[in-house]
Scaffold this active site. Structure first.
Site, PDB file in Angstrom:
ATOM      1  NE  ARG A 275       1.634  -4.820  10.862  1.00  0.00           N
ATOM      2  CZ  ARG A 275       2.671  -4.958  10.317  1.00  0.00           C
ATOM      3  NH1 ARG A 275       3.502  -5.715  10.122  1.00  0.00           N
ATOM      4  NH2 ARG A 275       2.615  -3.845   8.647  1.00  0.00           N
TER       5      ARG A 275
ATOM      6  NE  ARG B  81       6.181  -0.737  10.242  1.00  0.00           N
ATOM      7  CZ  ARG B  81       5.049  -1.054   9.434  1.00  0.00           C
ATOM      8  NH1 ARG B  81       5.358   0.259   8.199  1.00  0.00           N
ATOM      9  NH2 ARG B  81       4.029  -1.045   9.485  1.00  0.00           N
TER      10      ARG B  81
ATOM     11  NE  ARG C 220       7.578  -2.824   6.808  1.00  0.00           N
ATOM     12  CZ  ARG C 220       6.434  -2.692   6.613  1.00  0.00           C
ATOM     13  NH1 ARG C 220       5.915  -1.754   5.173  1.00  0.00           N
ATOM     14  NH2 ARG C 220       5.251  -2.973   7.076  1.00  0.00           N
TER      15      ARG C 220
ATOM     16  NE  ARG D 272      -4.079  -1.358   8.458  1.00  0.00           N
ATOM     17  CZ  ARG D 272      -4.060  -0.854   8.216  1.00  0.00           C
ATOM     18  NH1 ARG D 272      -3.928   0.194   8.169  1.00  0.00           N
ATOM     19  NH2 ARG D 272      -2.562  -1.328   7.580  1.00  0.00           N
TER      20      ARG D 272
ATOM     21  CE  LYS E 248      -2.387  -1.138   3.406  1.00  0.00           C
ATOM     22  NZ  LYS E 248      -1.824  -2.453   4.021  1.00  0.00           N
TER      23      LYS E 248
HETATM   24  P1  B4P Z   1       4.252  -1.987   2.152  1.00  0.00           P
HETATM   25  O1  B4P Z   1       4.080  -1.175   0.822  1.00  0.00           O
HETATM   26  O2  B4P Z   1       5.538  -0.640   2.933  1.00  0.00           O
HETATM   27  O3  B4P Z   1       3.455  -2.531   2.963  1.00  0.00           O
HETATM   28  P2  B4P Z   1       2.218  -1.761   3.342  1.00  0.00           P
HETATM   29  O4  B4P Z   1       0.593  -2.651   3.013  1.00  0.00           O
HETATM   30  O5  B4P Z   1       2.133  -0.176   3.348  1.00  0.00           O
HETATM   31  O6  B4P Z   1       2.317  -1.733   5.097  1.00  0.00           O
HETATM   32  P3  B4P Z   1       1.986  -2.057   6.414  1.00  0.00           P
HETATM   33  O7  B4P Z   1      -0.269  -2.697   6.837  1.00  0.00           O
HETATM   34  O8  B4P Z   1       2.515  -2.658   6.836  1.00  0.00           O
HETATM   35  O9  B4P Z   1       1.345  -0.445   7.258  1.00  0.00           O
HETATM   36  P4  B4P Z   1       0.456   0.563   7.877  1.00  0.00           P
HETATM   37  O10 B4P Z   1       1.414   1.647   8.385  1.00  0.00           O
HETATM   38  O11 B4P Z   1      -0.351   0.532   7.350  1.00  0.00           O
HETATM   39  O12 B4P Z   1       4.456  -2.576   1.404  1.00  0.00           O
HETATM   40  C1  B4P Z   1       6.233  -3.444   2.742  1.00  0.00           C
HETATM   41  C2  B4P Z   1       7.027  -4.312   2.135  1.00  0.00           C
HETATM   42  O13 B4P Z   1       7.612  -5.067   0.448  1.00  0.00           O
HETATM   43  C3  B4P Z   1       8.431  -2.928   1.524  1.00  0.00           C
HETATM   44  O14 B4P Z   1      10.140  -3.536   2.201  1.00  0.00           O
HETATM   45  C4  B4P Z   1       8.695  -3.130   0.291  1.00  0.00           C
HETATM   46  O15 B4P Z   1       9.608  -2.511  -0.107  1.00  0.00           O
HETATM   47  C5  B4P Z   1       8.131  -4.406   0.094  1.00  0.00           C
HETATM   48  N1  B4P Z   1       6.773  -4.696  -1.558  1.00  0.00           N
HETATM   49  C6  B4P Z   1       5.822  -3.667  -1.406  1.00  0.00           C
HETATM   50  N2  B4P Z   1       5.287  -3.982  -2.636  1.00  0.00           N
HETATM   51  C7  B4P Z   1       6.404  -5.227  -2.889  1.00  0.00           C
HETATM   52  C8  B4P Z   1       6.745  -5.922  -4.945  1.00  0.00           C
HETATM   53  N3  B4P Z   1       5.460  -5.583  -5.413  1.00  0.00           N
HETATM   54  N4  B4P Z   1       7.388  -7.272  -4.223  1.00  0.00           N
HETATM   55  C9  B4P Z   1       8.213  -7.429  -3.815  1.00  0.00           C
HETATM   56  N5  B4P Z   1       8.253  -6.561  -2.860  1.00  0.00           N
HETATM   57  C10 B4P Z   1       7.853  -5.681  -2.611  1.00  0.00           C
HETATM   58  O16 B4P Z   1       0.194   0.358   9.236  1.00  0.00           O
HETATM   59  C11 B4P Z   1       0.616  -0.054   9.681  1.00  0.00           C
HETATM   60  C12 B4P Z   1      -0.265  -0.338  11.141  1.00  0.00           C
HETATM   61  O17 B4P Z   1      -1.221   0.803  11.835  1.00  0.00           O
HETATM   62  C13 B4P Z   1      -1.501  -1.380  11.043  1.00  0.00           C
HETATM   63  O18 B4P Z   1      -1.093  -2.957  11.531  1.00  0.00           O
HETATM   64  C14 B4P Z   1      -2.180  -0.732  12.452  1.00  0.00           C
HETATM   65  O19 B4P Z   1      -1.649  -1.150  13.860  1.00  0.00           O
HETATM   66  C15 B4P Z   1      -1.812   0.609  12.229  1.00  0.00           C
HETATM   67  N6  B4P Z   1      -3.016   1.413  11.072  1.00  0.00           N
HETATM   68  C16 B4P Z   1      -2.858   1.687  10.520  1.00  0.00           C
HETATM   69  N7  B4P Z   1      -3.695   2.728   9.743  1.00  0.00           N
HETATM   70  C17 B4P Z   1      -4.823   2.035  10.559  1.00  0.00           C
HETATM   71  C18 B4P Z   1      -6.886   1.938  10.377  1.00  0.00           C
HETATM   72  N8  B4P Z   1      -6.566   3.123   9.802  1.00  0.00           N
HETATM   73  N9  B4P Z   1      -6.848   1.623  11.810  1.00  0.00           N
HETATM   74  C19 B4P Z   1      -6.812   1.115  12.849  1.00  0.00           C
HETATM   75  N10 B4P Z   1      -4.999   0.962  13.113  1.00  0.00           N
HETATM   76  C20 B4P Z   1      -4.461   1.705  11.843  1.00  0.00           C
END
Ligand code: B4P
Length: 200
Positions: free
Chosen positions: A145, A134, A128, A89, A14
């Site tokens: 998660r 983190r 990551r 979410r 994302k």
């Molecule tokens: P990211 O792009 O970092 O992953 P994400 O989906 O954004 O992550 P996440 O769900 O963990 O984070 P958030 O901050 O929203 O990619 C992960 C890894 O994969 C990276 O290393 C990237 O380089 C690699 N990658 C990406 N695409 C790739 C591909 N195509 N091929 C290979 N590698 C790839 O949430 C963090 C926490 O915050 C949650 O768990 C929750 O506790 C809280 N939170 C956030 N929003 C909330 C909400 N609305 N309600 C309640 N809690 C919330």
């Protein structure tokens, strides 16, 4: 003007894809994960409260999320468009977002659901964790998660399917290829107001 949601399990890309979407479509980026990490880094009482949930792989309570988000939405909703990254979410958050955007703002146009299988999610997040620092990228927290995603966030897929806004994207490919598919969905919507249900 386009309002987008990028949705998917932890590690589905994302944040990674949002950065590219912002660069190409020049829209505002609201990431609840980034907002919370900033608050935690400041060491405020709110940041400490948020950390108690994130460190355990749990969702931050809806009340806190909605309060934090409201200010960001008010700031950006009259501009060229927004991408919501990691929000909503829960169903409560989705209903609140629809209400928040009514009136002064514009509704959500498209919801991009990035689909990646569990083994790949684990591999990416463990990768990551080596330099992200983190607390929620530890293996046992990643499983938690994923479980929370399935029980609390997955119901949003039918919520947005029923609104005719959901695009499922196969997110197993390399970053550039996933972005091409997302861009195809957005461009099709912008030029023809058509929602492509699924792009493999
Ligand atoms: P990211 O792009 O970092 O992953 P994400 O989906 O954004 O992550 P996440 O769900 O963990 O984070 P958030 O901050 O929203 O990619 C992960 C890894 O994969 C990276 O290393 C990237 O380089 C690699 N990658 C990406 N695409 C790739 C591909 N195509 N091929 C290979 N590698 C790839 O949430 C963090 C926490 O915050 C949650 O768990 C929750 O506790 C809280 N939170 C956030 N929003 C909330 C909400 N609305 N309600 C309640 N809690 C919330």
């Amino acid at each position: 003007m386009i309002n987008l949601i990028i949705f998917g399990p932890p590690g589905s890309g994302k944040g990674t894809q949002s950065a590219r979407i912002v660069e190409r479509y020049k829209i505002a980026h609201i990431s609840t994960g980034d907002l919370f990490r900033e608050e935690m880094a400041k060491g405020t009482a709110l940041g400490e409260e948020i950390a108690r949930y994130i460190d355990k792989g749990m969702l931050v309570p809806d009340g806190i999320v909605i309060r934090e988000l409201k200010q960001a939405v008010e700031k950006h909703c009259q501009q060229g468009g927004i991408i919501f990254d990691g929000f909503p979410r829960t169903l409560t958050q989705a209903v609140m977002l629809d209400e928040m955007l009514e009136g002064e703002c514009y509704p959500v146009d498209l919801v991009i659901s990035v689909e990646v299988d569990e083994n790949e999610l684990l591999k990416r997040l463990i990768g990551r964790s080596e330099d992200s620092g983190r607390s929620d990228d530890a293996e046992h927290i990643i499983w938690k998660r994923i479980e929370v995603y399935k029980s609390q966030s997955l119901p949003l897929v039918s919520y947005y399917q029923n609104q005719g806004k959901l695009v499922k994207i196969n997110g197993m490919d390399p970053v550039d290829k996933v972005f091409k598919k997302i861009a195809m969905a957005i461009d099709t919507y912008m030029s023809k107001k058509e929602v492509i249900a699924e792009i493999q």
